[in-house]
Design an enzyme around this catalytic site. Structure first.
Site, PDB file in Angstrom:
ATOM      1  N   ARG A 195       0.286   4.871  -1.610  1.00 24.94           N
ATOM      2  CA  ARG A 195       1.337   4.756  -0.602  1.00 24.94           C
ATOM      3  C   ARG A 195       1.306   6.021   0.243  1.00 24.94           C
ATOM      4  NH1 ARG A 195       3.695   3.224  -5.571  1.00 24.94           N
ATOM      5  NH2 ARG A 195       4.427   1.056  -5.639  1.00 24.94           N
ATOM      6  N   LYS A 199       6.675   5.774  -6.872  1.00 26.18           N
ATOM      7  CA  LYS A 199       8.094   5.476  -6.705  1.00 26.18           C
ATOM      8  C   LYS A 199       8.785   5.442  -8.060  1.00 26.18           C
ATOM      9  CE  LYS A 199       9.031   2.010  -3.976  1.00 26.18           C
ATOM     10  NZ  LYS A 199       8.947   0.664  -3.355  1.00 26.18           N
ATOM     11  N   HIS A 243      -0.104   1.760   5.362  1.00 24.16           N
ATOM     12  CA  HIS A 243      -0.001   0.811   4.254  1.00 24.16           C
ATOM     13  C   HIS A 243      -1.097  -0.253   4.292  1.00 24.16           C
ATOM     14  CE1 HIS A 243       2.725   0.107   0.905  1.00 24.16           C
ATOM     15  NE2 HIS A 243       2.542  -1.191   1.048  1.00 24.16           N
ATOM     16  N   ARG A 269      -3.836   0.167   1.805  1.00 19.87           N
ATOM     17  CA  ARG A 269      -3.446  -0.236   0.437  1.00 19.87           C
ATOM     18  C   ARG A 269      -3.702  -1.728   0.236  1.00 19.87           C
ATOM     19  NH1 ARG A 269      -0.076   1.567  -3.676  1.00 19.87           N
ATOM     20  NH2 ARG A 269       1.512   0.123  -4.440  1.00 19.87           N
TER      21      ARG A 269
END
Length: 335
Positions: free
Chosen positions: A162, A188, A262, A265
């Site tokens: 991320r 996270k 992103h 990813r």
């Protein structure tokens, strides 16, 4: 005004006791919840023509919260996902209200009945291998900024990190020894994970550390801005979009895709999936809390096959009978 209806003490205890001491919330969670409740309070103050400090808990009733959520979507153009994130913060606060002040249980219960809004899940966008390579190759390698940009783009593409994880990496999170090169990513919700690093990224990181005069054991950020401060999310997005803009001349298809950090990813996940890597491994690699999040990549792959069949003139309706025409056989042979 009765003591149990005062808003300020409940807000203070929510942040100082429930989130910080009881739940040990991350700074990102605290910031997200703070912003959501600040916006709600400012909305309530404007709507009721009161000063924020004069608001009482019963001012934040179910109808007002619903009006606030509607404004997020209709006037602020927030997505359903953002609306639901704001609602999650509000619900968390009212769970605290129900437990901390039983006399306000009725107010809290009515707000807690507001449901999460269902959102349409779009097909996941990703880049092809040549598109990824074109973006990575676009920065000018004769300048320090260009070398930083290329390394950052390569890091996103090879690790699937991320953007918050990538800009948060320090030199001492790297292990660049040959044969077992890896990086520690701080994910996270304090979920850390170790991700392998391929040799092209090892070489690029080693050169970048050398440019900056850093050793592998220093707790200093790898990716920094013009003033040697840690790269921000805005700066990371600017790097990616600038590189994609330069790559348009060789890959015009990039103009049809939503470019952001992103997307690397998603691109790595699709590459792993098509290479035969199972969803559980991809979930672990990307740091998803639930495997359901990872399933969207499999859905995206099925969707691409459906589109290909339609281009070949085959109906994809459930009631239609599949007939393997020559066009379809050629399509399947090219996959």
């Amino acid at each position: 005004m009765s003591e149990h209806l005062l808003l300020a003490p409940l807000l203070e205890s929510f942040f100082r006791r429930r989130l910080t001491k009881q739940r040990n919330a991350t700074p990102a969670t605290l910031a997200s919840y703070r912003d959501a409740l600040r916006m709600l309070i400012l909305f309530a103050a404007a709507r009721l023509r009161k000063k924020p400090a004069a608001l009482a808990l019963d001012d934040l009733d179910r109808n007002l919260v619903l009006a606030f959520l509607d404004e997020l979507e209709e006037k602020r153009n927030n997505s359903v996902a953002t609306r639901n994130a704001r609602l999650a913060a509000i619900r968390s606060f009212f769970h605290h209200v129900a437990a901390a002040d039983p006399a306000s249980f009725g107010i809290a219960q009515r707000v807690l009945t507001i449901p999460i809004k269902r959102a349409h899940i779009e097909v996941t966008h990703h880049l092809t291998g040549p598109e990824v390579d074109a973006i990575i190759a676009s920065p000018d390698q004769t300048t320090p900024r260009g070398r930083r940009d290329r390394t950052f783009l390569l890091f996103l593409a090879r690790t699937g990190a991320r953007v918050s994880e990538a800009i948060g990496v320090n030199a001492n999170d790297l292990q660049l020894e040959r044969g077992r090169s890896q990086v520690l990513l701080h994910g996270k919700g304090r979920r850390d994970r170790v991700v392998p690093i391929p040799q092209d990224l090892v070489r690029s990181l080693t050169a970048l550390l050398s440019d900056r005069g850093l050793s592998h054991h220093q707790p200093e950020p790898i990716f920094v801005g013009a003033h040697n401060e840690r790269l921000t999310r805005f700066g990371a997005t600017h790097i990616v979009r600038r590189a994609a803009s330069h790559a348009l001349s060789t890959r015009p298809s990039l103009g049809d895709k939503p470019i952001s950090p992103h997307i690397f990813r998603h691109s790595l996940a699709m590459k792993l999936l098509r290479s035969g890597v199972d969803l559980l491994t991809i979930q672990t690699w990307l740091g998803h809390a639930q495997v359901a999040t990872t399933h969207r990549y499999a859905a995206a792959d099925v969707e691409m096959m459906r589109r290909g069949l339609e281009k070949a003139g085959v109906s994809t309706d459930r009631g239609a009978r599949f007939r393997p025409t020559d066009a379809v056989l050629q399509l399947l042979a090219s996959i």
